[in-house]
Design a protein around this motif. Sequence first.
Motif, PDB file in Angstrom:
ATOM      1  N   CYS A 476      89.315 -12.399  36.687  1.00 22.05           N
ATOM      2  CA  CYS A 476      89.394 -13.076  35.688  1.00 22.05           C
ATOM      3  C   CYS A 476      88.272 -13.553  34.670  1.00 22.05           C
ATOM      4  O   CYS A 476      87.470 -13.280  34.022  1.00 22.05           O
ATOM      5  N   ARG A 477      87.712 -14.983  36.183  1.00 17.00           N
ATOM      6  CA  ARG A 477      86.345 -15.382  35.982  1.00 17.00           C
ATOM      7  C   ARG A 477      85.041 -14.668  35.482  1.00 17.00           C
ATOM      8  O   ARG A 477      83.802 -14.084  35.272  1.00 17.00           O
ATOM      9  N   THR A 478      85.311 -13.622  36.751  1.00 15.72           N
ATOM     10  CA  THR A 478      84.139 -12.005  36.707  1.00 15.72           C
ATOM     11  C   THR A 478      84.197 -11.445  35.782  1.00 15.72           C
ATOM     12  O   THR A 478      83.303 -11.445  34.284  1.00 15.72           O
ATOM     13  N   LEU A 479      85.669 -10.929  34.577  1.00 14.90           N
ATOM     14  CA  LEU A 479      85.687 -10.796  33.482  1.00 14.90           C
ATOM     15  C   LEU A 479      85.182 -11.116  32.368  1.00 14.90           C
ATOM     16  O   LEU A 479      84.674 -10.938  31.641  1.00 14.90           O
ATOM     17  N   TYR A 480      85.440 -12.822  32.403  1.00 18.14           N
ATOM     18  CA  TYR A 480      84.784 -13.424  31.579  1.00 18.14           C
ATOM     19  C   TYR A 480      83.541 -13.393  31.694  1.00 18.14           C
ATOM     20  O   TYR A 480      82.987 -13.492  30.581  1.00 18.14           O
ATOM     21  N   GLU A 481      82.452 -13.553  32.587  1.00 15.83           N
ATOM     22  CA  GLU A 481      81.883 -13.531  32.707  1.00 15.83           C
ATOM     23  C   GLU A 481      80.297 -12.177  32.620  1.00 15.83           C
ATOM     24  O   GLU A 481      79.459 -12.605  31.326  1.00 15.83           O
ATOM     25  N   LYS A 482      81.164 -11.453  32.692  1.00 18.62           N
ATOM     26  CA  LYS A 482      81.133 -10.157  31.953  1.00 18.62           C
ATOM     27  C   LYS A 482      81.086 -10.351  30.167  1.00 18.62           C
ATOM     28  O   LYS A 482      80.103 -10.084  29.843  1.00 18.62           O
ATOM     29  N   TYR A 483      82.417 -10.597  29.838  1.00 20.99           N
ATOM     30  CA  TYR A 483      82.347 -10.886  28.290  1.00 20.99           C
ATOM     31  C   TYR A 483      81.572 -11.364  27.727  1.00 20.99           C
ATOM     32  O   TYR A 483      80.688 -10.545  27.288  1.00 20.99           O
ATOM     33  N   LEU A 484      81.046 -12.851  28.123  1.00 21.86           N
ATOM     34  CA  LEU A 484      80.195 -13.536  27.950  1.00 21.86           C
ATOM     35  C   LEU A 484      78.453 -12.699  27.874  1.00 21.86           C
ATOM     36  O   LEU A 484      77.569 -13.598  27.325  1.00 21.86           O
ATOM     37  N   GLU A 485      77.851 -11.896  29.123  1.00 26.35           N
ATOM     38  CA  GLU A 485      77.066 -11.304  29.063  1.00 26.35           C
ATOM     39  C   GLU A 485      76.900 -10.097  28.142  1.00 26.35           C
ATOM     40  O   GLU A 485      75.690 -10.000  27.630  1.00 26.35           O
ATOM     41  N   TRP A 486      77.883 -10.406  27.801  1.00 26.86           N
ATOM     42  CA  TRP A 486      78.200  -8.743  26.678  1.00 26.86           C
ATOM     43  C   TRP A 486      77.751  -9.161  25.010  1.00 26.86           C
ATOM     44  O   TRP A 486      76.963  -9.283  24.609  1.00 26.86           O
ATOM     45  N   ALA A 487      78.560 -10.146  25.174  1.00 30.52           N
ATOM     46  CA  ALA A 487      78.868 -11.366  23.551  1.00 30.52           C
ATOM     47  C   ALA A 487      78.504 -12.672  24.036  1.00 30.52           C
ATOM     48  O   ALA A 487      78.907 -14.250  23.781  1.00 30.52           O
ATOM     49  N   PRO A 488      77.082 -13.458  24.183  1.00 32.36           N
ATOM     50  CA  PRO A 488      76.967 -14.628  24.357  1.00 32.36           C
ATOM     51  C   PRO A 488      77.410 -15.698  23.121  1.00 32.36           C
ATOM     52  O   PRO A 488      77.151 -16.750  23.139  1.00 32.36           O
ATOM     53  N   ALA A 489      77.510 -15.027  22.318  1.00 27.77           N
ATOM     54  CA  ALA A 489      76.850 -15.693  20.639  1.00 27.77           C
ATOM     55  C   ALA A 489      79.295 -16.218  20.788  1.00 27.77           C
ATOM     56  O   ALA A 489      79.410 -16.140  19.226  1.00 27.77           O
ATOM     57  N   ASN A 490      79.678 -15.073  21.064  1.00 35.00           N
ATOM     58  CA  ASN A 490      81.306 -15.091  20.858  1.00 35.00           C
ATOM     59  C   ASN A 490      82.061 -17.093  21.687  1.00 35.00           C
ATOM     60  O   ASN A 490      82.534 -16.671  22.678  1.00 35.00           O
ATOM     61  N   CYS A 491      82.489 -17.072  20.421  1.00 33.19           N
ATOM     62  CA  CYS A 491      83.183 -19.161  20.929  1.00 33.19           C
ATOM     63  C   CYS A 491      84.488 -18.934  21.163  1.00 33.19           C
ATOM     64  O   CYS A 491      84.566 -19.215  21.846  1.00 33.19           O
ATOM     65  N   TYR A 492      84.965 -17.211  20.634  1.00 38.31           N
ATOM     66  CA  TYR A 492      86.081 -17.269  20.898  1.00 38.31           C
ATOM     67  C   TYR A 492      86.402 -17.050  22.883  1.00 38.31           C
ATOM     68  O   TYR A 492      87.227 -17.347  23.573  1.00 38.31           O
ATOM     69  N   ALA A 493      85.056 -16.818  23.345  1.00 38.90           N
ATOM     70  CA  ALA A 493      85.322 -16.038  24.932  1.00 38.90           C
ATOM     71  C   ALA A 493      85.149 -17.464  25.342  1.00 38.90           C
ATOM     72  O   ALA A 493      85.183 -17.664  26.657  1.00 38.90           O
ATOM     73  N   TRP A 494      84.182 -17.971  24.474  1.00 37.19           N
ATOM     74  CA  TRP A 494      83.722 -19.075  25.964  1.00 37.19           C
ATOM     75  C   TRP A 494      84.904 -20.316  25.782  1.00 37.19           C
ATOM     76  O   TRP A 494      85.412 -21.277  26.650  1.00 37.19           O
ATOM     77  N   SER A 495      85.544 -20.716  24.544  1.00 37.59           N
ATOM     78  CA  SER A 495      86.948 -21.074  24.130  1.00 37.59           C
ATOM     79  C   SER A 495      87.863 -20.722  25.492  1.00 37.59           C
ATOM     80  O   SER A 495      88.398 -21.785  25.485  1.00 37.59           O
ATOM     81  N   LYS A 496      88.144 -19.512  25.607  1.00 30.48           N
ATOM     82  CA  LYS A 496      89.407 -19.040  26.926  1.00 30.48           C
ATOM     83  C   LYS A 496      88.734 -19.096  27.821  1.00 30.48           C
ATOM     84  O   LYS A 496      90.025 -19.610  28.701  1.00 30.48           O
ATOM     85  N   TYR A 497      87.874 -18.765  28.228  1.00 31.20           N
ATOM     86  CA  TYR A 497      87.177 -19.353  30.006  1.00 31.20           C
ATOM     87  C   TYR A 497      87.013 -20.507  29.561  1.00 31.20           C
ATOM     88  O   TYR A 497      87.785 -21.232  31.077  1.00 31.20           O
ATOM     89  N   ALA A 498      87.340 -21.836  29.097  1.00 30.37           N
ATOM     90  CA  ALA A 498      86.961 -22.823  29.462  1.00 30.37           C
ATOM     91  C   ALA A 498      88.359 -23.476  29.338  1.00 30.37           C
ATOM     92  O   ALA A 498      88.667 -24.104  30.351  1.00 30.37           O
ATOM     93  N   GLU A 499      89.378 -22.920  28.748  1.00 30.17           N
ATOM     94  CA  GLU A 499      90.367 -23.507  28.384  1.00 30.17           C
ATOM     95  C   GLU A 499      91.308 -22.782  29.780  1.00 30.17           C
ATOM     96  O   GLU A 499      92.325 -23.502  30.911  1.00 30.17           O
ATOM     97  N   LEU A 500      91.105 -21.532  30.105  1.00 30.81           N
ATOM     98  CA  LEU A 500      91.357 -21.087  31.658  1.00 30.81           C
ATOM     99  C   LEU A 500      90.703 -21.761  33.130  1.00 30.81           C
ATOM    100  O   LEU A 500      91.534 -22.871  33.833  1.00 30.81           O
ATOM    101  N   GLU A 501      89.956 -22.502  33.003  1.00 31.26           N
ATOM    102  CA  GLU A 501      89.423 -23.231  33.819  1.00 31.26           C
ATOM    103  C   GLU A 501      90.334 -25.051  33.613  1.00 31.26           C
ATOM    104  O   GLU A 501      90.333 -25.593  34.761  1.00 31.26           O
ATOM    105  N   ARG A 502      90.508 -25.237  32.787  1.00 29.48           N
ATOM    106  CA  ARG A 502      91.186 -26.332  31.846  1.00 29.48           C
ATOM    107  C   ARG A 502      92.557 -25.950  32.818  1.00 29.48           C
ATOM    108  O   ARG A 502      93.122 -27.636  33.428  1.00 29.48           O
ATOM    109  N   SER A 503      92.976 -25.084  32.894  1.00 32.83           N
ATOM    110  CA  SER A 503      94.826 -25.108  32.636  1.00 32.83           C
ATOM    111  C   SER A 503      94.608 -25.068  34.850  1.00 32.83           C
ATOM    112  O   SER A 503      95.845 -24.838  35.021  1.00 32.83           O
TER     113      SER A 503
END
Length: 710
Positions: A476-503
Amino acid sequence: MASSAKDADPNLGFLTKRDTEVKLPRPTRVKNKTPAPIQITAEQILREARERQEPEIRPPKQKITDPTELGDYRLRRRKEFEDKIRRARWNTRVWVKYAEWEENQKDFARARSVWERSLEVDYRERTIWLKYAEFEMRNRFVNHARNVWDRAVSLLPRVDQLWYKYIHMEEMLGNVAGARQVFERWMDWQPDREGWLSYIKFELRYGEIDRARQVFERFVMCHPRATAWIRYAKFEMKNGEIARARAVYERAVDLLSGEEDEAEELFVAFAEFEEKCKEIDRARCIYKFALDHIPKGRAEELYKKYVAFEKQYGDREGIEDAIVGKRRFQYEDEVRKNPLNYDSWFDYIRLEENVGNKDMIREVYERAISNVPPAEEKRYWQRYIYLWINYALYEELSAEDMDRTRDVYRECIKLIPHKKFSFAKIWLLAGQFEIRQKSLKAARQMLGNAIGMAPKDKIFKKYIEIELQLGNIDRCRTLYEKYLEWAPANCYAWSKYAELERSLSETERARGIFELAIAQPTLDMPELLWKAYIDFEISESEFERTRQLYERLLDRTKHLKVWISYAKFEASAGLDGSDRDGKEELENGDISYQEQQIERIQRCRNVFERAFDYFRTSAPELKEERAMLLEEWLNTETGFADLGDVSLVQKKLPRKVKRKRAISLEDGAPAGYEEYIDYIFPDEVAMAPNLKILEAAYKWKKQKTGSDED
């Protein structure tokens, strides 16, 4: 003109050019344009005018006592009618009233004379003929009435109402032969369908079956329509003449088989007739003959009737052949005319799937997917791609051939030009198919190829969801990193990634992700990201970090919502379970809780004061935002109860003033004025001397209003 007059006569030398010019009146200027205190509407003016009108003077009623007075009265009335006729000869109502008055006077000769005169004016007015004939019948002048009807139908043979009335009179008098004679005269003019049917009903009322049959023969020759022939056949059927009815249908088929609009209704009625006669084979032959000779687009009702007939009388094979054969021919015709009409292919495939022949279904699918859109534009492919999806779902769910399903997905993915556009749906369906086949490696490979060839939000979200359900956090972390590399301006991806780490209780990792996110140069929805970061710090009870975040956010934007959110945070910081303990300490005499509350309120006030100073000095044009800020501040101080100080805000509150400003059109031309709400703050009044005058006037008006109320 003045100089010529002066030369002609020396005595006119004192006239000047200015004296001889025509002086125009000076236009008056309207000084007071304000509306009058009492408005008068047009309705009120009309009502008052109606009320002031004098009542109509009506002549008194007179009683006629001798023949002389009666003669005078009749003379006077006739003169009035004659005057009206002289003024408006074309007015039918005047003639009718004149004749009816003469009839009331029992002077039938004069009444008849009036009717005749009116006919001389306009003999084409059917109302006059009807009223004239009714007058003769009402007074039992039968021969006169016949004469009127004869003349009427001779002059106006296309007015059916005159014929109907004439026939009705003869029939009421019992003159059946005369009525039949009138019908014959009418039929010579070849009237519409209702006229013929009324003649037939007339003959049937008196039991003249043969005469009615003869009229039907003439009717179908005059109006060779399917409805006329069907009515004729039903007439014979009702009288038990089966052979005659069949002969009528056969004649109609020979006559109307070339007319497509009429043929369908005729064949349906013919087949239903044979069905009622228990001639099932005849009815089936009629249906088949009709389907072979009528175009498929115009035989929808015939097809429905045929299917219902086969369901009732045919066997299973016959029903299927009737349905599938004709529909297949219809769809073949449609796809041959336009092979890129994918809706026709869908209907064709649905028909074959209902039949259940796998070879035919696959053949139609293969023919359908071979019609690739001509241009590589996504709008042309959006309908076409569902042919592949339905094909794959059929192979998986209905045919249960997993190898062919996998081949369909692969061929579809090869066909799509992923460099120009792609479809996330086909990738996800292929990956989910592999998961259902318990081939996790193939599913990951499929979704990985999707991310590499055509990355899309849906693919990333679904892939991460699958890995999260499987518990693979590292993936999941790897996919989120790929996701953010492809779309660094996507706030939804950043929030979900941080939400995953917080969980996962990885607070520092979540905080680091948020820091990386807000450091991005461009974001699609930065306000949501900052809110998520602030909510994260508040949930972790990191109030100092939260304040630092607010300060950093204020360095980027000074929006009103940011200030209000910051102030609300300061007002509620620390109000959790410890708040109840602090109240207990306060009740026990400990003042630490009260000091904390005062400090919290002071922090909140400081934020409001900073915001107010910013809007007052740096953005003085944002008066409405400043007023909204003060309103929120006032509500907050009110919520502090005894610890709040409302007077701090009240002395800063503005006063609302309605003002006008000029507006203009797009081309710069003036378009009038509009009202708007302006805010006058106390500090502005002190700075502007002109506003002091307005303030004094406002206070004077307020005092005057108060004194009037007292």
